[in-house]
Design an enzyme around this catalytic site. Structure first.
Site, PDB file in Angstrom:
ATOM      1  N   THR A 135       0.816  -1.209   0.000  1.00  0.00           N
ATOM      2  CA  THR A 135       0.000   0.000   0.000  1.00  0.00           C
ATOM      3  C   THR A 135       0.852   1.262   0.000  1.00  0.00           C
ATOM      4  OG1 THR A 135      -1.433   1.268   1.487  1.00  0.00           O
ATOM      5  CG2 THR A 135      -0.116  -0.391   2.512  1.00  0.00           C
ATOM      6  N   ASP A 136       0.258   2.364  -0.457  1.00  0.00           N
ATOM      7  CA  ASP A 136       0.963   3.656  -0.377  1.00  0.00           C
ATOM      8  C   ASP A 136       1.046   4.169   1.061  1.00  0.00           C
ATOM      9  OD1 ASP A 136      -1.734   4.310  -0.016  1.00  0.00           O
ATOM     10  OD2 ASP A 136      -1.791   5.849  -1.575  1.00  0.00           O
ATOM     11  N   GLU A 137       0.261   3.540   1.969  1.00  0.00           N
ATOM     12  CA  GLU A 137       0.219   4.057   3.341  1.00  0.00           C
ATOM     13  C   GLU A 137       1.544   3.869   4.075  1.00  0.00           C
ATOM     14  OE1 GLU A 137      -3.443   3.272   5.448  1.00  0.00           O
ATOM     15  OE2 GLU A 137      -4.534   3.009   3.575  1.00  0.00           O
ATOM     16  N   TYR A 162      -1.785  -0.681  10.990  1.00  0.00           N
ATOM     17  CA  TYR A 162      -1.925  -1.325   9.676  1.00  0.00           C
ATOM     18  C   TYR A 162      -0.739  -0.984   8.784  1.00  0.00           C
ATOM     19  CZ  TYR A 162      -3.255  -1.721   4.749  1.00  0.00           C
ATOM     20  OH  TYR A 162      -3.243  -1.985   3.399  1.00  0.00           O
ATOM     21  N   SER A 163      -0.470   0.313   8.605  1.00  0.00           N
ATOM     22  CA  SER A 163       0.582   0.682   7.645  1.00  0.00           C
ATOM     23  C   SER A 163       1.956   0.266   8.163  1.00  0.00           C
ATOM     24  CB  SER A 163       0.521   2.164   7.300  1.00  0.00           C
ATOM     25  OG  SER A 163       0.558   2.964   8.450  1.00  0.00           O
ATOM     26  N   LYS A 166       2.330  -3.357   7.305  1.00  0.00           N
ATOM     27  CA  LYS A 166       2.606  -3.527   5.863  1.00  0.00           C
ATOM     28  C   LYS A 166       4.036  -3.085   5.551  1.00  0.00           C
ATOM     29  CE  LYS A 166       0.197  -4.690   2.940  1.00  0.00           C
ATOM     30  NZ  LYS A 166      -0.147  -6.048   2.388  1.00  0.00           N
ATOM     31  N   LYS A 201     -14.953  -0.093   4.433  1.00  0.00           N
ATOM     32  CA  LYS A 201     -14.145   0.922   3.778  1.00  0.00           C
ATOM     33  C   LYS A 201     -15.066   2.042   3.282  1.00  0.00           C
ATOM     34  CE  LYS A 201     -10.404  -1.603   4.262  1.00  0.00           C
ATOM     35  NZ  LYS A 201     -10.296  -2.861   3.622  1.00  0.00           N
ATOM     36  N   ASN A 261     -12.289  13.309   1.130  1.00  0.00           N
ATOM     37  CA  ASN A 261     -13.349  12.355   1.486  1.00  0.00           C
ATOM     38  C   ASN A 261     -14.748  12.955   1.300  1.00  0.00           C
ATOM     39  OD1 ASN A 261     -11.391  10.523   2.186  1.00  0.00           O
ATOM     40  ND2 ASN A 261     -11.385  11.118   4.351  1.00  0.00           N
TER      41      ASN A 261
HETATM   42  P1  NAD Z   1      -9.479  -7.566   2.212  1.00  0.00           P
HETATM   43  O1  NAD Z   1      -9.461  -7.260   3.670  1.00  0.00           O
HETATM   44  O2  NAD Z   1     -10.703  -7.292   1.417  1.00  0.00           O
HETATM   45  O3  NAD Z   1      -9.134  -9.117   1.988  1.00  0.00           O
HETATM   46  C1  NAD Z   1      -8.130  -9.774   2.690  1.00  0.00           C
HETATM   47  C2  NAD Z   1      -8.240 -11.258   2.400  1.00  0.00           C
HETATM   48  O4  NAD Z   1      -7.163 -11.926   3.083  1.00  0.00           O
HETATM   49  C3  NAD Z   1      -9.544 -11.895   2.900  1.00  0.00           C
HETATM   50  O5  NAD Z   1     -10.045 -12.784   1.941  1.00  0.00           O
HETATM   51  C4  NAD Z   1      -9.110 -12.641   4.162  1.00  0.00           C
HETATM   52  O6  NAD Z   1      -9.918 -13.780   4.447  1.00  0.00           O
HETATM   53  C5  NAD Z   1      -7.692 -13.035   3.803  1.00  0.00           C
HETATM   54  N1  NAD Z   1      -6.857 -13.243   5.007  1.00  0.00           N
HETATM   55  C6  NAD Z   1      -6.730 -12.402   6.070  1.00  0.00           C
HETATM   56  N2  NAD Z   1      -5.901 -12.957   6.979  1.00  0.00           N
HETATM   57  C7  NAD Z   1      -5.500 -14.155   6.467  1.00  0.00           C
HETATM   58  C8  NAD Z   1      -4.633 -15.173   6.933  1.00  0.00           C
HETATM   59  N3  NAD Z   1      -4.033 -15.096   8.131  1.00  0.00           N
HETATM   60  N4  NAD Z   1      -4.421 -16.248   6.142  1.00  0.00           N
HETATM   61  C9  NAD Z   1      -5.036 -16.360   4.941  1.00  0.00           C
HETATM   62  N5  NAD Z   1      -5.883 -15.433   4.455  1.00  0.00           N
HETATM   63  C10 NAD Z   1      -6.106 -14.338   5.209  1.00  0.00           C
HETATM   64  O7  NAD Z   1      -8.220  -6.804   1.614  1.00  0.00           O
HETATM   65  P2  NAD Z   1      -8.044  -6.069   0.212  1.00  0.00           P
HETATM   66  O8  NAD Z   1      -8.600  -4.702   0.317  1.00  0.00           O
HETATM   67  O9  NAD Z   1      -8.486  -6.964  -0.865  1.00  0.00           O
HETATM   68  O10 NAD Z   1      -6.461  -5.916   0.174  1.00  0.00           O
HETATM   69  C11 NAD Z   1      -5.644  -6.955  -0.356  1.00  0.00           C
HETATM   70  C12 NAD Z   1      -4.185  -6.544  -0.242  1.00  0.00           C
HETATM   71  O11 NAD Z   1      -3.973  -5.330  -0.958  1.00  0.00           O
HETATM   72  C13 NAD Z   1      -3.730  -6.267   1.184  1.00  0.00           C
HETATM   73  O12 NAD Z   1      -2.437  -6.795   1.344  1.00  0.00           O
HETATM   74  C14 NAD Z   1      -3.726  -4.754   1.296  1.00  0.00           C
HETATM   75  O13 NAD Z   1      -2.748  -4.314   2.217  1.00  0.00           O
HETATM   76  C15 NAD Z   1      -3.368  -4.368  -0.123  1.00  0.00           C
HETATM   77  N6  NAD Z   1      -3.877  -3.049  -0.570  1.00  0.00           N
HETATM   78  C16 NAD Z   1      -5.201  -2.742  -0.426  1.00  0.00           C
HETATM   79  C17 NAD Z   1      -5.670  -1.513  -0.884  1.00  0.00           C
HETATM   80  C18 NAD Z   1      -7.131  -1.141  -0.777  1.00  0.00           C
HETATM   81  O14 NAD Z   1      -7.499  -0.005  -1.112  1.00  0.00           O
HETATM   82  N7  NAD Z   1      -8.016  -2.046  -0.382  1.00  0.00           N
HETATM   83  C19 NAD Z   1      -4.790  -0.599  -1.473  1.00  0.00           C
HETATM   84  C20 NAD Z   1      -3.434  -0.963  -1.616  1.00  0.00           C
HETATM   85  C21 NAD Z   1      -2.997  -2.190  -1.156  1.00  0.00           C
HETATM   86  P1  TYD Z   2     -10.710   3.774   4.245  1.00  0.00           P
HETATM   87  O1  TYD Z   2     -11.648   3.373   3.165  1.00  0.00           O
HETATM   88  O2  TYD Z   2     -10.813   3.121   5.591  1.00  0.00           O
HETATM   89  O3  TYD Z   2      -9.232   3.643   3.643  1.00  0.00           O
HETATM   90  P2  TYD Z   2      -7.804   4.131   4.264  1.00  0.00           P
HETATM   91  O4  TYD Z   2      -7.976   4.545   5.661  1.00  0.00           O
HETATM   92  O5  TYD Z   2      -6.988   2.886   4.142  1.00  0.00           O
HETATM   93  O6  TYD Z   2      -7.350   5.234   3.369  1.00  0.00           O
HETATM   94  O7  TYD Z   2     -10.865   5.341   4.478  1.00  0.00           O
HETATM   95  C1  TYD Z   2     -10.677   6.262   3.430  1.00  0.00           C
HETATM   96  C2  TYD Z   2     -10.801   7.648   4.020  1.00  0.00           C
HETATM   97  O8  TYD Z   2     -12.153   7.857   4.446  1.00  0.00           O
HETATM   98  C3  TYD Z   2      -9.935   7.878   5.247  1.00  0.00           C
HETATM   99  O9  TYD Z   2      -9.430   9.207   5.211  1.00  0.00           O
HETATM  100  C4  TYD Z   2     -10.897   7.708   6.413  1.00  0.00           C
HETATM  101  C5  TYD Z   2     -12.229   8.178   5.845  1.00  0.00           C
HETATM  102  N1  TYD Z   2     -13.436   7.520   6.384  1.00  0.00           N
HETATM  103  C6  TYD Z   2     -14.489   8.295   6.880  1.00  0.00           C
HETATM  104  O10 TYD Z   2     -14.433   9.540   6.866  1.00  0.00           O
HETATM  105  N2  TYD Z   2     -15.589   7.653   7.361  1.00  0.00           N
HETATM  106  C7  TYD Z   2     -15.695   6.300   7.413  1.00  0.00           C
HETATM  107  O11 TYD Z   2     -16.725   5.765   7.905  1.00  0.00           O
HETATM  108  C8  TYD Z   2     -14.619   5.520   6.879  1.00  0.00           C
HETATM  109  C9  TYD Z   2     -14.671   4.018   6.885  1.00  0.00           C
HETATM  110  C10 TYD Z   2     -13.508   6.174   6.378  1.00  0.00           C
END
Ligand code: NAD
Ligand code: TYD
Length: 364
Positions: A135-137, A162-163, A166, A201, A261
């Site tokens: 992630t960019d975080e 979290y970040s 990662k 999210k 947001n």
């Molecule tokens: P998500 O939370 O939707 O899905 C995570 C998946 O991992 C789920 O299916 C869960 O069951 C599985 N999982 C969790 N713990 C596990 C374990 N111990 N063993 C096996 N499986 C396990 O996440 P996502 O949003 O799809 O993100 C996927 C990846 O991309 C992550 O590594 C996240 O850091 C990265 N990422 C996400 C975003 C975003 O905006 N969602 C952006 C950049 C990077």
């Molecule tokens: P999120 O989707 O949790 O992603 P991330 O924190 O990984 O960027 O949140 C996106 C942005 O939205 C973040 O600045 C937090 C804000 N946010 C709210 O304002 N209200 C909410 O209920 C949630 C879930 C997020």
């Protein structure tokens, strides 16, 4: 024909990636999806592919040494695409240890098992690669200055559990490359949106709340900036890095689509009002009156913004879905998948919501 071990394939991006790969390669690919099915993992996301001969699901924890070793024993894996992680910042603030366990120890275990399977005594078998999805975080928070961006060379400065977890996993992946010559790439992507995203999210939570006539809880002043990318563009970027990325390199992925947001929430309201049929009773309650500014997230990063110059110039990647089109497709998907949403939100999600939002104060 390559064999992919996808971890976390039942989650948001992982399931989109599996769909993308079958659309692109059809029968000329084999995919093994290893997922523990935490609250975020949902096999409904993969219902369309589960009957395929070239798709296999293994329910396992990425921290489980024996189970993961067994997968590498059962299949000749060419690529690991490592998505599995705990991914929600707010949960990491309440329960950091599970993030350390899965994101750090789980990644180390995945690499150990891959290394064991791929090592020849004289390096690594040809054509193998571990693609770590990050992630960019990890880069921390940018000032509001519109010329400041995250580059691959930006020092890591994570703020949330979290970040930080990662960032730790990224550093471990780099360390395996530097120490053992372990073949790898890392991608650091900005915020994704699209189908199958869990409604914890921002975007799916706001769509779901608006459709249900619930308040839309915006943290703090709502001016925090995220750089939004349609999930399919991310999947294409990962596939490209997996195919053509230079060994040992990191690639930032993002679409120069920075939005506050509050802007996102207002756009969701606007598109819902445009797209719901005139006589749909839900239209009556969907308006900006639903917006409620609430207590801010602890340690809330102000701004993320990716410079995707490297993946663009080296691999020719650029986003194909512009935001207005992507958000409209996303909202359309959620409106057409109310049952999917109902299955998720009818169980433990209610407790989650109370726990996370119940004691946030409404700000003036
Ligand atoms: P998500 O939370 O939707 O899905 C995570 C998946 O991992 C789920 O299916 C869960 O069951 C599985 N999982 C969790 N713990 C596990 C374990 N111990 N063993 C096996 N499986 C396990 O996440 P996502 O949003 O799809 O993100 C996927 C990846 O991309 C992550 O590594 C996240 O850091 C990265 N990422 C996400 C975003 C975003 O905006 N969602 C952006 C950049 C990077
Ligand atoms: P999120 O989707 O949790 O992603 P991330 O924190 O990984 O960027 O949140 C996106 C942005 O939205 C973040 O600045 C937090 C804000 N946010 C709210 O304002 N209200 C909410 O209920 C949630 C879930 C997020």
């Amino acid at each position: 024909m390559k064999t992919y071990l996808v971890t976390g394939g039942a989650g948001f991006i992982g399931s989109n990636f599996i769909h993308y790969m079958f659309r692109k390669y059809g029968d000329d690919v084999e995919i093994i999806n290893v997922d523990k099915l935490t609250y975020a993992g949902n096999l409904e996301n993969l219902a369309e592919v589960e009957g395929r001969k070239n798709y296999h699901f293994v329910k396992a924890d990425i921290c489980d040494e024996e189970a993961i070793r067994q997968v590498f024993h059962d299949y000749e894996v060419d690529r690991v695409i490592h998505f599995a992680a705990e991914s929600h910042v707010d949960r990491s603030i309440k329960e950091p240890l599970v993030f350390v366990r899965t994101n750090v120890l789980g990644t180390a275990n995945m690499m150990n098992c891959a290394k064991e399977a791929w090592e020849t005594g004289d390096g690594f078998k040809d054509g193998k690669k571990f693609c770590h999805v990050s992630t960019d975080e990890v880069y921390g928070s940018l000032p509001e200055d519109p010329d400041a961006y995250f580059y691959e060379t930006t020092p890591y400065s994570p703020h949330s559990p979290y970040s930080a977890s990662k960032a730790s996993s990224d550093l471990l992946v780099k360390a395996y490359h530097d120490t053992y010559g372990f073949p790898m790439n890392i991608t650091n992507c900005s915020n994704n949106y699209g189908p199958y995203q869990f409604p914890e999210k921002l975007i799916p939570l706001m769509i779901n709340n608006a459709l249900e006539g619930r308040k839309l809880p915006v943290y703090g002043d709502g001016r925090n900036v995220r750089d939004w990318l349609y999930v399919e563009d991310h999947c294409r970027g990962i596939d490209l890095v997996s195919e053509k990325g230079r060994d040992g390199e990191t690639y930032n992925i993002g679409g120069h689509n920075e939005k506050q947001n509050i802007e996102i929430v207002k756009t969701i309201i606007e598109v819902l009002r445009e797209d719901l049929p005139e006589d749909d009773p839900r239209r009556a309650h969907i308006s900006e009156d639903l917006i409620e500014h609430v207590t801010d997230r602890k340690g809330h990063d102000r701004r993320y913004a990716i410079a995707p110059d490297k993946i663009h110039s080296e691999l020719g990647w650029q986003p194909q879905t512009m935001f207005r089109e992507g958000i409209r497709k996303t909202i359309g998907w959620y409106m057409n998948h109310l049952e999917w949403m109902k299955h998720i939100t009818s169980g433990n999600y209610q407790n989650y919501y109370r726990n996370m939002y119940g004691d946030r104060k409404v700000l003036d």
